[in-house]
Design an enzyme around this catalytic site. Structure first.
Site, PDB file in Angstrom:
ATOM      1  N   ARG A   1       4.186  18.623   1.823  1.00  0.00           N
ATOM      2  CA  ARG A   1       4.972  19.604   1.459  1.00  0.00           C
ATOM      3  C   ARG A   1       4.501  20.133   0.060  1.00  0.00           C
ATOM      4  NH1 ARG A   1       9.980  21.691   2.072  1.00  0.00           N
ATOM      5  NH2 ARG A   1       9.339  21.532   4.067  1.00  0.00           N
TER       6      ARG A   1
ATOM      7  N   ASN B   1       0.881  -1.191   0.210  1.00  0.00           N
ATOM      8  CA  ASN B   1      -0.051   0.034  -0.119  1.00  0.00           C
ATOM      9  C   ASN B   1       0.825   1.377   0.063  1.00  0.00           C
ATOM     10  OD1 ASN B   1      -1.639   2.088   1.005  1.00  0.00           O
ATOM     11  ND2 ASN B   1      -3.125   0.774   1.717  1.00  0.00           N
TER      12      ASN B   1
ATOM     13  N   ASP C   1       0.150   4.470  -0.252  1.00  0.00           N
ATOM     14  CA  ASP C   1      -0.640   5.862   0.354  1.00  0.00           C
ATOM     15  C   ASP C   1       0.229   6.723   0.973  1.00  0.00           C
ATOM     16  OD1 ASP C   1      -3.017   4.810  -0.883  1.00  0.00           O
ATOM     17  OD2 ASP C   1      -4.217   4.329   1.056  1.00  0.00           O
ATOM     18  N   HIS C   2       0.894   6.127   1.883  1.00  0.00           N
ATOM     19  CA  HIS C   2       1.647   7.167   2.792  1.00  0.00           C
ATOM     20  C   HIS C   2       2.889   7.563   2.243  1.00  0.00           C
ATOM     21  CE1 HIS C   2      -0.638   6.455   6.071  1.00  0.00           C
ATOM     22  NE2 HIS C   2      -0.662   5.025   6.350  1.00  0.00           N
TER      23      HIS C   2
ATOM     24  N   GLU D   1      -8.548   1.134  -3.531  1.00  0.00           N
ATOM     25  CA  GLU D   1      -9.367   1.137  -2.108  1.00  0.00           C
ATOM     26  C   GLU D   1     -10.113   2.459  -2.502  1.00  0.00           C
ATOM     27  OE1 GLU D   1      -7.498   1.769   1.539  1.00  0.00           O
ATOM     28  OE2 GLU D   1      -6.195  -0.239   1.237  1.00  0.00           O
TER      29      GLU D   1
ATOM     30  N   HIS E   1      -5.512   4.255  -2.193  1.00  0.00           N
ATOM     31  CA  HIS E   1      -6.592   4.721  -1.930  1.00  0.00           C
ATOM     32  C   HIS E   1      -7.049   5.938  -2.430  1.00  0.00           C
ATOM     33  CE1 HIS E   1      -9.815   5.161   1.754  1.00  0.00           C
ATOM     34  NE2 HIS E   1     -10.101   5.484   0.650  1.00  0.00           N
TER      35      HIS E   1
ATOM     36  N   GLY F   1       1.167  -1.229   4.289  1.00  0.00           N
ATOM     37  CA  GLY F   1       1.844   0.072   3.832  1.00  0.00           C
ATOM     38  C   GLY F   1       2.943   0.783   4.870  1.00  0.00           C
ATOM     39  N   HIS F   2       2.279   1.258   5.797  1.00  0.00           N
ATOM     40  CA  HIS F   2       2.979   1.941   6.828  1.00  0.00           C
ATOM     41  C   HIS F   2       4.227   1.407   7.259  1.00  0.00           C
ATOM     42  CE1 HIS F   2       4.149   4.168  10.487  1.00  0.00           C
ATOM     43  NE2 HIS F   2       3.499   5.169   9.934  1.00  0.00           N
TER      44      HIS F   2
ATOM     45  N   GLU G   1     -11.103  -8.427   2.923  1.00  0.00           N
ATOM     46  CA  GLU G   1      -9.906  -8.228   3.585  1.00  0.00           C
ATOM     47  C   GLU G   1     -10.429  -8.188   4.950  1.00  0.00           C
ATOM     48  OE1 GLU G   1      -7.218  -5.249   1.638  1.00  0.00           O
ATOM     49  OE2 GLU G   1      -6.549  -4.495   3.757  1.00  0.00           O
TER      50      GLU G   1
ATOM     51  N   ARG H   1      -9.134   8.784  -1.869  1.00  0.00           N
ATOM     52  CA  ARG H   1     -10.150   9.503  -1.091  1.00  0.00           C
ATOM     53  C   ARG H   1     -10.958  10.269  -1.908  1.00  0.00           C
ATOM     54  NH1 ARG H   1      -9.729   8.605   4.338  1.00  0.00           N
ATOM     55  NH2 ARG H   1      -8.041   7.070   4.835  1.00  0.00           N
TER      56      ARG H   1
ATOM     57  N   THR I   1      -5.826   7.549   8.347  1.00  0.00           N
ATOM     58  CA  THR I   1      -6.036   6.441   7.552  1.00  0.00           C
ATOM     59  C   THR I   1      -7.204   5.752   7.873  1.00  0.00           C
ATOM     60  OG1 THR I   1      -4.639   4.442   7.191  1.00  0.00           O
ATOM     61  CG2 THR I   1      -4.653   5.066   9.335  1.00  0.00           C
ATOM     62  N   THR I   2      -7.546   4.500   7.163  1.00  0.00           N
ATOM     63  CA  THR I   2      -8.698   3.798   7.290  1.00  0.00           C
ATOM     64  C   THR I   2      -8.801   3.184   8.513  1.00  0.00           C
ATOM     65  OG1 THR I   2      -8.660   3.620   4.691  1.00  0.00           O
ATOM     66  CG2 THR I   2     -10.379   2.268   6.145  1.00  0.00           C
TER      67      THR I   2
ATOM     68  N   ARG J   1      -6.846  13.798  -0.406  1.00  0.00           N
ATOM     69  CA  ARG J   1      -5.867  14.615   0.040  1.00  0.00           C
ATOM     70  C   ARG J   1      -4.294  13.987   0.281  1.00  0.00           C
ATOM     71  NH1 ARG J   1      -9.324  12.601   4.446  1.00  0.00           N
ATOM     72  NH2 ARG J   1      -8.369  11.209   5.970  1.00  0.00           N
ATOM     73  N   HIS J   2      -4.482  12.425  -0.303  1.00  0.00           N
ATOM     74  CA  HIS J   2      -3.201  11.933  -0.442  1.00  0.00           C
ATOM     75  C   HIS J   2      -3.111  11.532  -1.851  1.00  0.00           C
ATOM     76  CE1 HIS J   2      -4.429  10.464   4.078  1.00  0.00           C
ATOM     77  NE2 HIS J   2      -3.801  11.794   4.163  1.00  0.00           N
TER      78      HIS J   2
ATOM     79  N   HIS K   1      -3.690  -3.750   7.579  1.00  0.00           N
ATOM     80  CA  HIS K   1      -3.923  -2.807   8.623  1.00  0.00           C
ATOM     81  C   HIS K   1      -2.889  -2.934   9.786  1.00  0.00           C
ATOM     82  CE1 HIS K   1      -5.575   1.350   9.313  1.00  0.00           C
ATOM     83  NE2 HIS K   1      -5.144   0.942  10.603  1.00  0.00           N
ATOM     84  N   GLY K   2      -2.004  -2.171   9.797  1.00  0.00           N
ATOM     85  CA  GLY K   2      -1.258  -2.170  11.151  1.00  0.00           C
ATOM     86  C   GLY K   2      -0.191  -3.568  11.154  1.00  0.00           C
TER      87      GLY K   2
HETATM   88  N1  PXP Z   1      -5.494  -2.502   3.915  1.00  0.00           N
HETATM   89  C1  PXP Z   1      -6.282  -1.427   3.958  1.00  0.00           C
HETATM   90  C2  PXP Z   1      -7.956  -1.811   3.438  1.00  0.00           C
HETATM   91  C3  PXP Z   1      -6.231  -0.065   4.166  1.00  0.00           C
HETATM   92  O1  PXP Z   1      -7.001   0.812   4.065  1.00  0.00           O
HETATM   93  C4  PXP Z   1      -4.830   0.032   4.725  1.00  0.00           C
HETATM   94  C5  PXP Z   1      -4.436   1.326   5.106  1.00  0.00           C
HETATM   95  O2  PXP Z   1      -4.934   1.771   6.109  1.00  0.00           O
HETATM   96  C6  PXP Z   1      -4.021  -1.174   4.739  1.00  0.00           C
HETATM   97  C7  PXP Z   1      -4.463  -2.367   4.204  1.00  0.00           C
HETATM   98  C8  PXP Z   1      -2.624  -0.885   5.178  1.00  0.00           C
HETATM   99  O3  PXP Z   1      -2.479  -0.573   6.449  1.00  0.00           O
HETATM  100  P1  PXP Z   1      -0.982  -0.063   6.877  1.00  0.00           P
HETATM  101  O4  PXP Z   1      -0.466   1.246   6.165  1.00  0.00           O
HETATM  102  O5  PXP Z   1      -1.252   0.218   8.624  1.00  0.00           O
HETATM  103  O6  PXP Z   1      -0.131  -1.293   6.585  1.00  0.00           O
END
Ligand code: PXP
Length: 247
Positions: free
Chosen positions: A18, A7, A9-10, A76, A50, A219-220, A157, A52, A106-107, A56-57, A197-198
């Site tokens: 910036r 992912n 997104d970040h 997403e 994702h 992602g993160h 998921e 949105r 984030t979601t 914003r991202h 997620h996480g």
């Molecule tokens: N899956 C979904 C549906 C998400 O929205 C996200 C981001 O929030 C992730 C996975 C990845 O989460 P993370 O960035 O915490 O790894």
């Protein structure tokens, strides 16, 4: 083999911190597209992003560029008519329907498939008839999993946020048990099971007991490690950990 969806997104979160306004001609960095390219080179099986509603991202031009990469794009998206129309035009390989709240970074929670059943089902069927496979991002709760199967989605998921945030052994055990029974139920209903997620380089080993996992979306933690070690190393380290999955 357990697959890895990265992912990105970040990467866009950091860029937008910036370069909100790109009209001044600066070179906006970091690039989610370049990160995705490096992730694919390192062996990632897919890229998730994702878009949105408030952009914003990720920006629409990011999504168009990611869609052209050789690894499948998992878009997403919120369950809204505007996003459905967008996705039907874009035709990503996968779409993951997620809840969307403006104030979250984030979601944060799972989609309430039971509560928005008709809207979700209509969106799932429209996307799947355009050959986009749909997954529903849901908490590992039996009612949500059954509703996801009834909607006709091919994937769920499972939201691993409560597991990732669990403090103390008993909470961790309870959250893992929810994921294990949720994955079994989803599989028994014919759904493919993703999770996300996480998830990070430490907690991933607990997920080795969760059966039937098809793909993890992360992602993160990967982007964080990439700051110090580079995207290639961050992704290949995670792929090495995925190889430990033999439920
Ligand atoms: N899956 C979904 C549906 C998400 O929205 C996200 C981001 O929030 C992730 C996975 C990845 O989460 P993370 O960035 O915490 O790894």
């Amino acid at each position: 083999m357990l697959k890895l969806g990265v992912n990105v997104d970040h990467v866009a979160t950091l860029r937008q911190a910036r370069y909100r306004d790109t009209s001044h001609g600066a070179h906006p960095e970091p690039s989610p597209l370049e990160f995705a390219r490096q992730a694919i080179k390192a062996g990632a099986h897919g890229i998730t992003a994702h878009l949105r509603e408030d952009c914003r991202h990720m920006q629409p031009h990011d999504i168009v560029a990611l869609r052209k990469l050789k690894a499948p794009l998992n878009l997403e998206m919120a369950v809204t008519p505007a996003m459905l129309a967008y996705a039907l035009k874009l035709k990503p390989a996968h779409a993951c329907l997620v809840p969307e709240r403006r104030e979250e970074v984030t979601t944060e929670g799972g989609l309430d498939v039971c509560g928005a059943y008709n809207r979700v089902k209509k969106t799932v069927l429209a996307l799947q008839s355009a050959k986009t496979l749909v997954s529903l991002f849901i908490a590992p709760d039996p009612e949500q999993i059954c509703a996801a199967a009834e909607c006709g989605a091919r994937f769920v998921e499972l939201h691993t946020g409560a597991f990732a945030n669990a403090k103390g052994a008993s909470t961790l055990k309870r959250e893992l048990h929810r994921l294990e029974t949720g994955a079994s139920l989803a599989h028994s209903l014919g759904l493919k099971v993703n999770a996300g997620h996480g998830i990070n380089y430490d907690n991933i080993r607990y997920l080795y007991t969760v059966p039937h996992l098809h793909e993890l979306n992360i992602g993160h933690s990967i982007i964080s490690r990439a700051i110090f070690m580079g995207a290639h190393k961050a992704v290949s380290d995670m792929l090495d950990l995925l190889e430990g999955y033999h439920p």
